[in-house]
Each structure stands twice: as C-alpha cells, then as structure tokens.
Scaffold this active site. Sequence first.
Site, PDB file in Angstrom:
ATOM      1  N   ILE A  47      -5.374 -30.310   6.510  1.00  0.00           N
ATOM      2  CA  ILE A  47      -6.106 -31.421   7.132  1.00  0.00           C
ATOM      3  C   ILE A  47      -5.195 -32.514   7.679  1.00  0.00           C
ATOM      4  CG2 ILE A  47      -8.259 -31.077   5.870  1.00  0.00           C
ATOM      5  CD1 ILE A  47      -7.390 -33.242   3.912  1.00  0.00           C
ATOM      6  N   LYS A  69      -1.817 -33.339  -1.667  1.00  0.00           N
ATOM      7  CA  LYS A  69      -0.657 -33.741  -0.870  1.00  0.00           C
ATOM      8  C   LYS A  69       0.557 -33.017  -1.441  1.00  0.00           C
ATOM      9  CE  LYS A  69       0.461 -38.175  -0.771  1.00  0.00           C
ATOM     10  NZ  LYS A  69       0.434 -39.608  -0.369  1.00  0.00           N
ATOM     11  N   ASP A 164       3.041 -50.465   2.555  1.00  0.00           N
ATOM     12  CA  ASP A 164       2.851 -49.534   3.670  1.00  0.00           C
ATOM     13  C   ASP A 164       1.409 -49.584   4.163  1.00  0.00           C
ATOM     14  OD1 ASP A 164       3.658 -47.679   5.550  1.00  0.00           O
ATOM     15  OD2 ASP A 164       3.460 -45.955   4.225  1.00  0.00           O
TER      16      ASP A 164
END
Length: 320
Positions: A47, A69, A164
């Site tokens: 994805i 991940k 981030d």
Amino acid sequence: MGSKYSKATNSINDASNLSYGVPFENYRVPFVDLDEATNNFDDKFFIGEGGFGKVYRGVLRDGTKVALKRHNPDSRQSIEEFETEIEILSFCSHPHLVSLIGFCDERNEMILIYDYMENGNLKSHLYGSDLPTMSMSWEQRLEICIGAARGLHYLHTNRVIHRDVKSTNILLDENFVPKITDFGISKTMPELDQTHLSTVVKGNIGYIAPEYALRGQLTEKSDVYSFGVVLFEVLCARPALDRSEIMSLDDEPLKMGQLEQIVDPTIAAKIRPESLRMFGETAIKCLAPSSKNRPSMGDVLWKLEYALCLQEPTIQDDPE
C-alpha cells in the site's frame, strides 16, 4: 495493548524493558503470523513506501486489520529509530495517534504493526494522482486539522517532539478521524527546564523550521512550524514546496484578498470569511521565522476549534 502471540528470540538491545518501563515482549509478534497475514508479503497487499521501507496491509489470525511497515535493509533508518517508534507508541496512547499492535524482530527483520487506516494519508486527499473524485469539504478539513492538533498537543504535554510533522504522516481511518504516525525520529525533552535539544537535522524539506534547519535547535515550536505548513496544504491543496504565495502572506495584518487568492477553488465559495480569516491568521503565526513568536500547539488547537465554530452557521443553513 498486550499481545497474545508467542515470544521470540530477542534481537533488540536491552529488549527486556524500554526506558518507560514497558516490556518489549508484550508487543512481539512471530514472523510466521505476519507472513500469513500478507500471503508472504504479496505485492497485492502493498500500500505504500517510506523512508523506513514498504508498507503492507494484512489481517491477523484474530481478524484484526493491520498495516505492516517492513524495514528495507538499504534504508538509512536504523534499529534506533525502530526502537524509538515502539517506545513512543507504547507509552503514548491517544485517539489521534496511531495504535501500535506490535512488532517483529525475527530473521533479521524489523517490522512494525499498526491498526489499518482505511483512508490512507491526508496528502492523498488534497492533491496528487490518486486524488479522490470528491474533494473534502472545508468543515471536514477543519475537523481533520483539529484532530491532528489534539494529537500533537498531547505529545507536547508529554514532552515528546514529533520532529516529522507532514501531511503524509497524518493518517485517516474509515470515518476520516486523523491519527499521527511515524515516530522513528521523535525526541523527548528529558529536563523540565530545558529550552531546546541540539540535534542532527532530520525531516523533510519544506516542513523544517528555520532555527532547526540552521542551528539544529529542536523545540515543540519546531512541530508547530511544520504543522503550519500542513495547514496551508489543507487550505490550498498544493504541495509544501509550492509556497511562494504562502510566504508573501507573512506581512501583518493578514490581507483577506491575498488569502482568498490561494484557497483551493473547489471549496473557496463555501468558506465563511470569518472562518477563513481565523484559520489563515493561525497558519501564518505557526510559520513565524522566530520560534518565540509562534503559538503553542494548545493555542493552535483553540484557534482551529474557533474557526470551525465560525463556519457552523453555514453548516446549519445548508439544506443538504
């Protein structure tokens, strides 16, 4: 949450306990379960991809939909960032942060397992080739910004700097509830009287605060600056680096004529001027060159909630 999966051989340094006292073992998931959940990491389950590695969707044996991940060995991101992600999410729990299901560190793998977010990231709904056919309404965008601000405010009250913040790191669940993700380079402020952290600059160009980019001085206001860039992405539906018009708005007082010129044309006619002004003023203040002139995330949250209140008469008057 504690895991019901079997334990595996430790490959993380000091794996018995994290700095916050949360056992790693509670989150460890065997590789065989993840292999099964993704049909041997089949490409049809792929994805997306980021700095850490590829992301796959999958379904665990108990029916839980997850996003995996998987670390790319060629990635610059290290085991330290893998550990940081687990540390932060195992002691921080909030409706607007992603939930960590577990991790796997068998067979030289580093895999992080999260709740699956049905609607992907915020950026994909603002601009890009995969843009949905229906544009998000102004009210929906405000609610997403408010939720993300709540998540960041929670982090800051727990002395965590995300480091981030960007539109791809704001994920949306099936109900478009926003959740902050990607904590691999996050930092904690260990001392109550500490004004900033001096650290190596990491993050994405276009989102990095000036004092952090130039001097390596990281504070909560660095996140505020990055979030200000996100606010303009939401308003304009354009990439963070396309900011020539945005930076021309730095002069005070804010000129409504200028602001109206850069609003996403698909929603411009449906925004009440009062709501637009409050949102724009807040975003501009987040981008103040000096960190001391930026609002706290708590102040940003309050202003965004007020901007939504100023829009509500339009919501009530709309027969649809």
